[in-house]
Design a protein around this motif. Structure first.
Motif, PDB file in Angstrom:
ATOM      1  N   ILE A 159      47.082  32.516  47.822  1.00  0.00           N
ATOM      2  CA  ILE A 159      46.148  33.290  47.015  1.00  0.00           C
ATOM      3  C   ILE A 159      45.053  33.835  47.909  1.00  0.00           C
ATOM      4  O   ILE A 159      44.637  33.189  48.874  1.00  0.00           O
ATOM      5  CB  ILE A 159      45.552  32.422  45.873  1.00  0.00           C
ATOM      6  N   SER A 160      44.602  35.030  47.599  1.00  0.00           N
ATOM      7  CA  SER A 160      43.511  35.623  48.374  1.00  0.00           C
ATOM      8  C   SER A 160      42.729  36.560  47.472  1.00  0.00           C
ATOM      9  O   SER A 160      43.191  36.940  46.390  1.00  0.00           O
ATOM     10  CB  SER A 160      44.050  36.380  49.592  1.00  0.00           C
ATOM     11  N   ARG A 161      41.536  36.916  47.929  1.00  0.00           N
ATOM     12  CA  ARG A 161      40.718  37.827  47.140  1.00  0.00           C
ATOM     13  C   ARG A 161      40.025  38.808  48.061  1.00  0.00           C
ATOM     14  O   ARG A 161      39.691  38.475  49.196  1.00  0.00           O
ATOM     15  CB  ARG A 161      39.713  37.068  46.289  1.00  0.00           C
ATOM     16  N   ASP A 162      39.830  40.004  47.589  1.00  0.00           N
ATOM     17  CA  ASP A 162      39.089  41.038  48.291  1.00  0.00           C
ATOM     18  C   ASP A 162      37.969  41.472  47.350  1.00  0.00           C
ATOM     19  O   ASP A 162      38.179  42.315  46.472  1.00  0.00           O
ATOM     20  CB  ASP A 162      40.005  42.205  48.653  1.00  0.00           C
ATOM     21  N   ASN A 163      36.813  40.860  47.517  1.00  0.00           N
ATOM     22  CA  ASN A 163      35.715  41.138  46.588  1.00  0.00           C
ATOM     23  C   ASN A 163      35.263  42.597  46.653  1.00  0.00           C
ATOM     24  O   ASN A 163      34.842  43.162  45.650  1.00  0.00           O
ATOM     25  CB  ASN A 163      34.545  40.203  46.875  1.00  0.00           C
ATOM     26  N   ALA A 164      35.362  43.181  47.832  1.00  0.00           N
ATOM     27  CA  ALA A 164      34.940  44.576  47.974  1.00  0.00           C
ATOM     28  C   ALA A 164      35.805  45.512  47.133  1.00  0.00           C
ATOM     29  O   ALA A 164      35.331  46.540  46.643  1.00  0.00           O
ATOM     30  CB  ALA A 164      34.985  44.992  49.437  1.00  0.00           C
ATOM     31  N   LYS A 165      37.076  45.155  46.979  1.00  0.00           N
ATOM     32  CA  LYS A 165      38.004  45.971  46.198  1.00  0.00           C
ATOM     33  C   LYS A 165      38.185  45.428  44.783  1.00  0.00           C
ATOM     34  O   LYS A 165      38.959  45.990  44.007  1.00  0.00           O
ATOM     35  CB  LYS A 165      39.364  46.045  46.892  1.00  0.00           C
ATOM     36  N   SER A 166      37.519  44.320  44.477  1.00  0.00           N
ATOM     37  CA  SER A 166      37.640  43.676  43.160  1.00  0.00           C
ATOM     38  C   SER A 166      39.089  43.300  42.857  1.00  0.00           C
ATOM     39  O   SER A 166      39.573  43.468  41.733  1.00  0.00           O
ATOM     40  CB  SER A 166      37.094  44.599  42.063  1.00  0.00           C
ATOM     41  N   MET A 167      39.778  42.794  43.858  1.00  0.00           N
ATOM     42  CA  MET A 167      41.189  42.462  43.728  1.00  0.00           C
ATOM     43  C   MET A 167      41.441  41.012  44.105  1.00  0.00           C
ATOM     44  O   MET A 167      40.780  40.450  44.988  1.00  0.00           O
ATOM     45  CB  MET A 167      42.040  43.346  44.639  1.00  0.00           C
TER      46      MET A 167
ATOM     47  N   PHE B 112      32.874  42.754  35.819  1.00  0.00           N
ATOM     48  CA  PHE B 112      32.113  41.547  36.132  1.00  0.00           C
ATOM     49  C   PHE B 112      31.988  41.423  37.648  1.00  0.00           C
ATOM     50  O   PHE B 112      32.660  42.116  38.399  1.00  0.00           O
ATOM     51  CB  PHE B 112      32.773  40.295  35.543  1.00  0.00           C
ATOM     52  N   THR B 113      31.103  40.530  38.058  1.00  0.00           N
ATOM     53  CA  THR B 113      30.849  40.315  39.485  1.00  0.00           C
ATOM     54  C   THR B 113      31.853  39.307  40.011  1.00  0.00           C
ATOM     55  O   THR B 113      31.692  38.102  39.832  1.00  0.00           O
ATOM     56  CB  THR B 113      29.409  39.833  39.705  1.00  0.00           C
ATOM     57  N   LEU B 114      32.873  39.792  40.686  1.00  0.00           N
ATOM     58  CA  LEU B 114      33.983  38.938  41.089  1.00  0.00           C
ATOM     59  C   LEU B 114      33.560  37.702  41.886  1.00  0.00           C
ATOM     60  O   LEU B 114      34.071  36.611  41.623  1.00  0.00           O
ATOM     61  CB  LEU B 114      35.009  39.757  41.874  1.00  0.00           C
ATOM     62  N   PRO B 115      32.643  37.810  42.846  1.00  0.00           N
ATOM     63  CA  PRO B 115      32.278  36.615  43.619  1.00  0.00           C
ATOM     64  C   PRO B 115      31.662  35.498  42.784  1.00  0.00           C
ATOM     65  O   PRO B 115      31.564  34.361  43.261  1.00  0.00           O
ATOM     66  CB  PRO B 115      31.260  37.161  44.627  1.00  0.00           C
ATOM     67  N   SER B 116      31.275  35.776  41.568  1.00  0.00           N
ATOM     68  CA  SER B 116      30.671  34.751  40.714  1.00  0.00           C
ATOM     69  C   SER B 116      31.692  34.053  39.825  1.00  0.00           C
ATOM     70  O   SER B 116      31.327  33.205  39.008  1.00  0.00           O
ATOM     71  CB  SER B 116      29.589  35.381  39.822  1.00  0.00           C
TER      72      SER B 116
END
Length: 126
Positions: A70-78, A27-31
């Protein structure tokens, strides 16, 4: 197929740190808003933290505020959950979850989330 896979759980002494990871795919993580929840034996699942799809909104349970991040790295889907100054009461199975973003702020109630990982166990004990 949407997948969430948690890792990083371990046995750690009180005062120690752990970083949990949630690997996402399908899925598209940023969404999507991503939430971290935990469940101790005999207790209900509780929200620990969440981050909105755009990453601009985060929330924390009062019991973990100032200790968890909490953090997210959308480029790595993590998505990550950094946990510091761990206490025995932080022990439990930790789950990451996902739900399509529909508002600016993320949600902390487990009934709001529709996709779940299998969990990773955190034990804080001396």
């Amino acid at each position: 197929q949407l997948r969430l896979v948690e890792s990083g759980g371990d046995l750690v002494q009180p005062g120690g740190s752990l970083r949990l990871s949630c690997a996402t795919s399908g899925f598209t993580l940023p969404s999507y808003d991503i939430g971290w929840f935990r469940q101790a034996p005999g207790k209900e699942r509780e929200g620990v933290s969440c981050i909105s799809g755009g990453g601009l909104s985060t929330n924390y349970a009062d019991s973990v505020g100032g200790r968890f991040a909490i953090s997210r790295d959308n480029a790595k889907s993590m998505v990550y959950l950094q946990m510091d100054s761990l206490k025995p009461e932080d022990s439990g199975d930790y789950y990451c979850s996902a739900v399509p973003s529909v508002q600016a702020t993320c949600r902390m109630t487990h009934t709001s989330y529709v996709h779940w990982g299998q969990g990773t166990q955190v034990t804080v004990s001396s």
